[in-house]
Design an enzyme around this catalytic site. Structure first.
Site, PDB file in Angstrom:
ATOM      1  CB  SER A 143      -0.853   0.004   1.268  1.00  0.00           C
ATOM      2  OG  SER A 143      -1.486   1.256   1.454  1.00  0.00           O
ATOM      3  CE1 TYR A 156      -3.708  -1.489   5.660  1.00  0.00           C
ATOM      4  CE2 TYR A 156      -3.481   0.774   4.904  1.00  0.00           C
ATOM      5  CZ  TYR A 156      -3.639  -0.571   4.631  1.00  0.00           C
ATOM      6  OH  TYR A 156      -3.737  -1.004   3.328  1.00  0.00           O
TER       7      TYR A 156
HETATM    8  C1  8X3 Z   1      -4.933   1.911   1.484  1.00  0.00           C
HETATM    9  C2  8X3 Z   1      -4.396   3.140   0.878  1.00  0.00           C
HETATM   10  O1  8X3 Z   1      -4.926   5.599   0.354  1.00  0.00           O
HETATM   11  O2  8X3 Z   1      -6.792   4.201   1.030  1.00  0.00           O
HETATM   12  O3  8X3 Z   1      -4.049   0.847   1.376  1.00  0.00           O
HETATM   13  O4  8X3 Z   1      -5.106   4.863   2.661  1.00  0.00           O
HETATM   14  S1  8X3 Z   1      -5.343   4.520   1.258  1.00  0.00           S
END
Ligand code: 8X3
Length: 255
Positions: A143, A156
């Site tokens: 991510s 996260y």
């Molecule tokens: C999620 C990325 O930009 O939605 O993995 O936080 S974001």
């Protein structure tokens, strides 16, 4: 549905076996469709096996029940797929938006279990098969949270930074072996991601994508299909993909 034949040539997968974890929904399910369209023999793996079975019936692949937090379940996957060449680690996700001062250790622990240990466990189990294939490929869904941070994202982002570190480590540990490592780092993708993160609050989840066009799961699956259909000497190492309206995790343009 992603048309993985664009730019890759239909059949580019050459009948190689591709296992996708987290395949019951979102990016995982879209990846199964994209890889099947590109000529891979797909194995859709997730806890919600009925969904995987439906998907397998749709694309002509196989389904296996998998809980990436359970050693026995991962061992059973390795036994069921001794010919895995490509492994796409899509199982994972976020839980909560607590600030560090409001830490919920249980949610953070569960995120680490699934996102980091889940990848490591499945990798350990399937690496012998990927080695045997002569052209193995590990694809991990990271991510932008793997290299950016934002208030309320501590749990996260710490976990996705961990995933990023794991991918860099694999790249070093597998150097000299016929196993590629690709980390795909998407920004905002509209899937069940926000619904799960926000504890099932559909209104709050819809707000995350309000006023902009997020990526779809198929957009990300297209990129994965591209990465796994390059010639064996080409490693798409770290690939970042975001909606045009998102400059970084904290800066989005809403209409
Ligand atoms: C999620 C990325 O930009 O939605 O993995 O936080 S974001």
């Amino acid at each position: 549905m992603a048309d993985a034949s664009v730019g890759t040539g239909r059949g580019a997968g050459g009948g190689r076996v591709a296992v996708v974890t987290g395949a019951s929904s979102g990016i995982g399910a879209a990846t199964v469709r994209a890889l099947a369209a590109a000529g891979f023999r797909t194995v859709a793996a997730a806890r919600r096996v009925e969904r995987c079975e439906e998907l397998a019936a749709e694309v002509g692949g196989r389904a296996v029940q998998l809980d990436v937090t359970d050693e026995d379940s991962v061992a059973a996957l390795a036994e069921a797929v001794p010919d895995a060449a490509v492994v796409v680690h899509s199982a994972g996700g976020a839980l909560g938006t607590d600030r560090v001062a409001d830490l919920d250790p249980d949610g953070w622990r569960r995120m680490y279990e699934t996102n980091v240990l889940g990848v490591a466990r499945v990798h350990r189990a399937l690496l012998p098969a990927m080695r045997r294939s002569g052209d193995g490929h590990v694809v991990v869904l990271g991510s932008i949270a793997g290299f950016e941070v934002y208030p309320g994202g501590g749990g996260y982002t710490a976990v996705k930074h961990g995933v990023h570190a794991l991918c860099r480590t694999l790249r070093l540990e597998l150097l000299g072996e016929p196993v590629r490592v690709t980390e795909i780092a998407p920004g905002m993708v509209e899937t069940e991601f926000s619904l799960v993160r926000l504890g099932g609050d559909a209104q709050a989840a819809a707000k995350v994508y309000e006023g902009l066009t997020p990526l779809s799961a198929a957009d990300v699956a297209d990129v994965i299909a591209f990465a796994v259909t390059r010639p064996p000497h080409v490693d798409i190492d770290h690939l970042v993909v975001r909606p045009v309206a998102q400059a970084d995790a904290a800066h989005v343009h809403r209409r």
